[in-house]
Scaffold this active site. Structure first.
Site, short mmCIF file in Angstrom:
data_model
loop_
_atom_site.label_atom_id
_atom_site.label_comp_id
_atom_site.label_asym_id
_atom_site.label_seq_id
_atom_site.Cartn_x
_atom_site.Cartn_y
_atom_site.Cartn_z
N ASP A 137 -8.81 -2.90 -6.52
CA ASP A 137 -7.40 -2.66 -6.83
C ASP A 137 -7.06 -3.28 -8.19
O ASP A 137 -7.72 -4.20 -8.65
CB ASP A 137 -6.50 -3.31 -5.77
CG ASP A 137 -6.67 -2.66 -4.41
OD1 ASP A 137 -7.10 -1.49 -4.36
OD2 ASP A 137 -6.37 -3.34 -3.41
N1 URA Z 1 -9.96 -4.46 -0.31
C1 URA Z 1 -8.74 -4.42 -0.83
O1 URA Z 1 -7.75 -4.45 -0.11
N2 URA Z 1 -8.62 -4.34 -2.18
C2 URA Z 1 -9.67 -4.35 -3.01
O2 URA Z 1 -9.52 -4.30 -4.23
C3 URA Z 1 -10.95 -4.39 -2.44
C4 URA Z 1 -11.08 -4.45 -1.07
#
Ligand code: URA
Length: 262
Positions: free
Chosen positions: A116
């Site tokens: 993310d």
């Molecule tokens: N899980 C998440 O919620 N976000 C990420 O960036 C990676 C794994």
């Protein structure tokens, strides 16, 4: 350095297949490079998908840089900072991970999986289309370790649903390995100390569903404040500052290729 496989010695070979085999980009990515007029054979731009070459005789270049089957693919790890989207180009002009890795030197570089925008840590890049595909395939998913700073005081017993396999709105998760972390272990998400009314927790999963860790921790009523990925399969970030990258060494590449086979 490696020698050509029997398959690679077969001539003539389709140009996009040659580019993918040389680790320039995935097959599709290689077609994109050809369509964009970035690929030449013996000095001539080649855009037609039917183009065939002899890898031992013809001189193939991408953006003017010679490509060879012997040179092999590139593998590197980025310690992703917060604030960058996991895409190689963003139509909205937001900061993206392509700004942080040497795409001029390795035109086919792409990320294996995604983090993310606000997640930090281990992000693998390669020009090896086959490896990326293999590692993202559900049957080969590798373990990934996440360190999360969550809202509220989380007790160990509250992690039980995650250990058994919690069900999210897109289906059940496989059992995760989880534990509460000490101040020293939480340095990546709480460098100045774990703030009051928060907890640091480690979660190891091998699936890769969208926002999975955040959704798992929200489901036990401890939303994520900060998230960092510290390992990816057999590899960890060792010796990379936030925002920097380093090439994987030979042993790490071997471990990764091995992980992709199992
Ligand atoms: N899980 C998440 O919620 N976000 C990420 O960036 C990676 C794994």
């Amino acid at each position: 350095m490696r020698s050509l496989t029997e398959d690679e010695r077969l001539v003539p070979m389709r140009l996009q297949r040659f580019l993918a085999r040389a680790g320039v980009a995935s097959r599709r990515g290689s077609e994109g490079l050809m369509t964009a007029g970035r690929v030449t054979v013996n000095g001539e731009v080649k855009t037609e998908m039917g183009t065939k070459i002899d890898p031992l005789v013809d001189r193939v270049e991408v953006d003017g840089r010679p490509v060879s089957l012997i040179a092999g693919a590139t593998y590197l790890v980025l310690n992703k900072p917060s604030g960058y989207v996991t895409t190689m180009s963003d139509p909205q002009g937001r900061p993206c991970i392509a700004d942080l890795v040497p795409t001029d030197r390795y035109p086919g570089l792409y990320p294996v999986g995604r983090l993310d925008k606000d997640t930090t840590g281990f992000l693998l890049f390669t020009t090896d289309g086959d490896l990326g595909q293999a590692l993202l395939h559900p049957s080969h998913h590798v373990d990934k370790t996440y360190i999360a700073l969550v809202d509220g005081i989380l007790r160990d017993t509250e992690l039980e649903p995650l250990r058994h396999g919690i069900t999210l709105d897109d289906g059940p998760c496989q059992p995760a390995i989880c534990r509460i972390l000490s101040q020293r272990e939480a340095i990546e998400v709480a460098p100045a100390g774990i703030p009051a009314h928060t907890t640091a927790v480690e979660v190891i999963i091998h699936e890769g569903r969208k926002n999975q860790v955040k959704r798992m921790l929200s489901a036990i009523h401890h939303p994520v404040i900060k998230l960092h990925r510290s390992t990816f399969g057999p590899l960890s970030l060792n010796r990379v500052d936030r925002g920097s990258w380093r090439p994987l060494d030979h042993d790490e590449i071997d471990l990764l290729l091995h992980a992709a086979k199992h």
